[in-house]
Design an enzyme around this catalytic site. Structure first.
Site, PDB file in Angstrom:
ATOM      1  N   ASN A 206      93.284 -23.378  12.449  1.00 34.73           N
ATOM      2  CA  ASN A 206      93.453 -24.263  13.598  1.00 34.73           C
ATOM      3  C   ASN A 206      94.197 -25.513  13.157  1.00 34.73           C
ATOM      4  O   ASN A 206      94.511 -25.677  11.979  1.00 34.73           O
ATOM      5  CB  ASN A 206      92.104 -24.591  14.243  1.00 34.73           C
ATOM      6  CG  ASN A 206      91.194 -25.336  13.306  1.00 34.73           C
ATOM      7  OD1 ASN A 206      91.441 -26.488  12.961  1.00 34.73           O
ATOM      8  ND2 ASN A 206      90.128 -24.668  12.848  1.00 34.73           N
ATOM      9  N   ASP A 275      84.918 -20.532  14.917  1.00 33.13           N
ATOM     10  CA  ASP A 275      83.722 -19.922  15.522  1.00 33.13           C
ATOM     11  C   ASP A 275      83.693 -18.418  15.272  1.00 33.13           C
ATOM     12  O   ASP A 275      82.651 -17.782  15.388  1.00 33.13           O
ATOM     13  CB  ASP A 275      83.719 -20.184  17.029  1.00 33.13           C
ATOM     14  CG  ASP A 275      83.366 -21.640  17.338  1.00 33.13           C
ATOM     15  OD1 ASP A 275      82.513 -22.197  16.630  1.00 33.13           O
ATOM     16  OD2 ASP A 275      83.954 -22.208  18.277  1.00 33.13           O
ATOM     17  N   LYS A 285      98.162  -5.958   2.664  1.00 29.74           N
ATOM     18  CA  LYS A 285      98.846  -6.523   3.828  1.00 29.74           C
ATOM     19  C   LYS A 285      98.932  -5.461   4.937  1.00 29.74           C
ATOM     20  O   LYS A 285      99.334  -4.323   4.670  1.00 29.74           O
ATOM     21  CB  LYS A 285     100.256  -6.943   3.372  1.00 29.74           C
ATOM     22  CG  LYS A 285     100.943  -7.856   4.322  1.00 29.74           C
ATOM     23  CD  LYS A 285     102.325  -8.236   3.803  1.00 29.74           C
ATOM     24  CE  LYS A 285     103.226  -8.445   4.988  1.00 29.74           C
ATOM     25  NZ  LYS A 285     104.631  -8.285   4.682  1.00 29.74           N
ATOM     26  N   PHE A 324      81.137 -33.298  16.135  1.00 26.48           N
ATOM     27  CA  PHE A 324      82.316 -33.643  16.915  1.00 26.48           C
ATOM     28  C   PHE A 324      82.489 -32.587  18.004  1.00 26.48           C
ATOM     29  O   PHE A 324      82.115 -31.440  17.812  1.00 26.48           O
ATOM     30  CB  PHE A 324      83.566 -33.688  16.023  1.00 26.48           C
ATOM     31  CG  PHE A 324      83.756 -35.037  15.379  1.00 26.48           C
ATOM     32  CD1 PHE A 324      82.888 -35.469  14.393  1.00 26.48           C
ATOM     33  CD2 PHE A 324      84.794 -35.873  15.778  1.00 26.48           C
ATOM     34  CE1 PHE A 324      83.036 -36.713  13.808  1.00 26.48           C
ATOM     35  CE2 PHE A 324      84.965 -37.119  15.199  1.00 26.48           C
ATOM     36  CZ  PHE A 324      84.085 -37.543  14.212  1.00 26.48           C
ATOM     37  N   LYS A 338      76.323 -29.959  24.250  1.00 22.82           N
ATOM     38  CA  LYS A 338      76.442 -29.594  22.838  1.00 22.82           C
ATOM     39  C   LYS A 338      75.411 -30.349  21.999  1.00 22.82           C
ATOM     40  O   LYS A 338      74.788 -29.792  21.106  1.00 22.82           O
ATOM     41  CB  LYS A 338      77.860 -29.959  22.360  1.00 22.82           C
ATOM     42  CG  LYS A 338      78.467 -28.967  21.421  1.00 22.82           C
ATOM     43  CD  LYS A 338      79.965 -29.170  21.309  1.00 22.82           C
ATOM     44  CE  LYS A 338      80.702 -28.209  22.248  1.00 22.82           C
ATOM     45  NZ  LYS A 338      82.146 -28.214  22.042  1.00 22.82           N
ATOM     46  N   LYS A 342      72.642 -28.203  20.013  1.00 23.40           N
ATOM     47  CA  LYS A 342      72.645 -28.186  18.543  1.00 23.40           C
ATOM     48  C   LYS A 342      71.547 -29.077  17.951  1.00 23.40           C
ATOM     49  O   LYS A 342      71.404 -29.152  16.744  1.00 23.40           O
ATOM     50  CB  LYS A 342      74.026 -28.583  18.022  1.00 23.40           C
ATOM     51  CG  LYS A 342      75.147 -27.653  18.524  1.00 23.40           C
ATOM     52  CD  LYS A 342      76.404 -27.745  17.698  1.00 23.40           C
ATOM     53  CE  LYS A 342      77.506 -26.877  18.301  1.00 23.40           C
ATOM     54  NZ  LYS A 342      78.570 -26.545  17.372  1.00 23.40           N
TER      55      LYS A 342
HETATM   56  N1  CTP Z   1      80.551 -26.515  14.087  1.00 17.56           N
HETATM   57  C1  CTP Z   1      79.797 -25.970  13.067  1.00 17.56           C
HETATM   58  N2  CTP Z   1      79.874 -24.641  12.791  1.00 17.56           N
HETATM   59  C2  CTP Z   1      80.637 -23.824  13.531  1.00 17.56           C
HETATM   60  C3  CTP Z   1      81.398 -24.364  14.597  1.00 17.56           C
HETATM   61  C4  CTP Z   1      81.334 -25.717  14.839  1.00 17.56           C
HETATM   62  O1  CTP Z   1      79.078 -26.708  12.393  1.00 17.56           O
HETATM   63  N3  CTP Z   1      80.688 -22.528  13.259  1.00 17.56           N
HETATM   64  C5  CTP Z   1      80.456 -27.960  14.354  1.00 17.56           C
HETATM   65  C6  CTP Z   1      81.754 -28.693  14.277  1.00 17.56           C
HETATM   66  O2  CTP Z   1      82.003 -29.213  12.983  1.00 17.56           O
HETATM   67  C7  CTP Z   1      81.570 -29.804  15.287  1.00 17.56           C
HETATM   68  C8  CTP Z   1      80.630 -29.231  16.319  1.00 17.56           C
HETATM   69  O3  CTP Z   1      80.000 -28.121  15.649  1.00 17.56           O
HETATM   70  O4  CTP Z   1      80.932 -30.915  14.716  1.00 17.56           O
HETATM   71  C9  CTP Z   1      81.269 -28.792  17.603  1.00 17.56           C
HETATM   72  O5  CTP Z   1      81.890 -27.596  17.484  1.00 17.56           O
HETATM   73  P1  CTP Z   1      82.476 -26.739  18.722  1.00 17.56           P
HETATM   74  O6  CTP Z   1      83.160 -25.583  18.121  1.00 17.56           O
HETATM   75  O7  CTP Z   1      83.265 -27.609  19.619  1.00 17.56           O
HETATM   76  O8  CTP Z   1      81.167 -26.391  19.517  1.00 17.56           O
HETATM   77  P2  CTP Z   1      80.678 -25.044  20.110  1.00 17.56           P
HETATM   78  O9  CTP Z   1      79.204 -25.152  20.146  1.00 17.56           O
HETATM   79  O10 CTP Z   1      81.263 -23.900  19.374  1.00 17.56           O
HETATM   80  O11 CTP Z   1      81.194 -25.117  21.560  1.00 17.56           O
HETATM   81  P3  CTP Z   1      82.295 -24.294  22.323  1.00 17.56           P
HETATM   82  O12 CTP Z   1      81.511 -23.356  23.117  1.00 17.56           O
HETATM   83  O13 CTP Z   1      82.999 -25.345  23.117  1.00 17.56           O
HETATM   84  O14 CTP Z   1      83.174 -23.656  21.303  1.00 17.56           O
END
Ligand code: CTP
Length: 404
Positions: A206, A275, A285, A324, A338, A342
């Site tokens: 990303n 995610d 490859k 974040f 969120k 979390k």
């Molecule tokens: N984060 C994490 N582990 C992951 C994904 C995200 O610890 N596998 C943390 C990021 O570092 C950030 C926060 O979670 O601090 C928000 O991540 P985000 O991907 O926006 O949240 P999601 O819960 O995945 O929400 P969404 O459904 O919008 O993807």
């Protein structure tokens, strides 16, 4: 009282450096002025000599200079090196380690904190080359006094005017009394993206650059905290911290964070963790074929949610957890959801679709969502966002004690 090395480079603001020298003296400091050859075209070395009552250094190789112990010792005896004005040229030399005159050599030779007061034409200041050089210097711990806006000597109106002498003197004073308010605190910060490999040459990643996490780590280190920075793959140079851990995948980051968070007082997840990751990494490859290619992606562990669940299971208040949320719609509702899901203390929400926010830029526009409501911040430098966030965390930590 301290000895301050005052570098003056060749910009129209050079005359204001005289006021900086006087301001420093009024606060009881000794000033050793170092003028570049271009600075001497704007303002006379004699002026500085008369004010500082010291010889002014204008040339690295002037006869007799090498016998002058005071000059040679300046790198180790100066308590701060301040450069006002700092031109695009000097900033470029400092960022790239070019040492072709006394000032640029002094910058490399000294271990004293360095403060730059940039001053130049608006377009020069905004040029990608200058911005990249400023970003490099910031990650190396150089501090800045932001240029002001107004009428520039070149007839333009905009940002680039040398900061006022008083502001520069105040910034030097702050450097002389470093903030140790976070001494004894252990902080874990994550930064950057993660890369999830598909095969030996391809990955899913990303656009995170690591800037926000690096700014937070730098600010925590500046306040004296013991900082562990866990960084995904980025091309930016990380700040100097106690413990730098390089990771590539979400799984690596998960392992690194979980192993280091137990004893931490604060964990700040600024990384953009993937995610999903490919269910399998091909050993060779993948070759193209006529048919569409289907890749199965599996969920990665949600590190922050796991930290929140672990802490809730322990019933403790520490580590304080900060996440974040990079969103493109319904910023506040999603950030609040969120935070609850979390089970963390603060969510720093930013709408990455706005100009000047999110990835690959030096500024951010954030709203900090906490237990007692939300605090919307204006567009500001990521270093400033880091300061505001740490101040907020500081207030929260003041009310907490570690559980046995
Ligand atoms: N984060 C994490 N582990 C992951 C994904 C995200 O610890 N596998 C943390 C990021 O570092 C950030 C926060 O979670 O601090 C928000 O991540 P985000 O991907 O926006 O949240 P999601 O819960 O995945 O929400 P969404 O459904 O919008 O993807």
């Amino acid at each position: 009282m301290a000895l301050i090395a005052l570098g003056v480079s060749g910009g129209i603001g050079a005359y204001k450096a005289v006021e900086v020298a006087r301001g420093l003296q009024k606060r009881g400091h000794d000033v050793a002025a170092v003028l570049t050859s271009n600075a001497c075209r704007f303002v006379g070395p004699l002026t500085f000599e008369a004010i500082t009552r010291r010889p002014v250094i204008t040339d690295q190789f002037a006869p007799g200079l090498n016998a002058d112990i005071e000059h040679i010792a300046l790198a180790s005896s100066a308590a701060v090196l301040v450069v006002a004005p700092a031109t695009a040229n000097v900033i470029g030399k400092f960022a790239n380690g070019i040492a072709d005159d006394f000032l640029s050599s002094l910058y490399l030779a000294t271990r004293a904190p360095v403060l730059l007061a940039p001053s130049m034409n608006t377009n020069m200041l905004e040029h990608g080359a200058v911005q990249a050089n400023l970003a490099v210097l910031a990650t190396r711990g150089v501090r800045f006094v932001e240029p002001g806006e107004g009428f520039l000597a070149c007839g333009w109106q905009g940002k680039g005017r040398l900061a006022e002498p008083d502001a520069i003197v105040d910034a030097v004073e702050r450097l002389l009394q470093p903030d140790r308010s976070w001494q004894g605190r252990a902080i874990v910060v994550t930064a950057g993206p993660t890369y999830e490999d598909l095969d030996p040459v391809r990955f899913i990643g990303n656009r995170s650059s690591g800037r926000m996490g690096f700014a937070i780590a730098a600010e925590a280190a500046r306040r004296g905290a013991s900082v562990t920075l866990i960084a995904g793959p980025t091309s930016l140079e990380p700040p100097v911290v106690g413990d730098l851990v390089r990771v590539r995948t979400a799984a690596d980051m998960h392992a690194a964070v979980m192993a280091r968070s137990r004893e931490a007082d604060v964990v700040i997840m600024a990384a953009a963790v993937a995610d999903y990751a490919p269910a399998r990494r091909e050993a060779h490859k993948v070759e193209k074929q006529q048919a569409p290619l289907t890749v199965t992606l599996e969920r990665t562990p949600d590190i922050l949610a796991e930290l929140g669940a672990e802490r809730a299971a322990r019933g403790g208040a520490l580590p304080l957890l900060v996440g974040f949320a990079a969103e493109t719609r319904d910023l506040l509702e999603r950030a609040k959801a969120k935070r609850a899901r979390k089970r963390v203390d603060l969510i720093v929400a930013n709408d990455v679709s706005q100009p000047g926010a999110g990835f690959e830029v030096d500024t951010n526009i954030v709203t900090i969502v906490g237990p007692d409501g939300e605090e919307a911040q204006p567009k500001q430098a990521k270093a400033e966002v880091a300061r505001v966030l740490l101040d907020r965390i500081d207030r929260m930590l003041a009310g907490l004690t570690r559980q046995p």
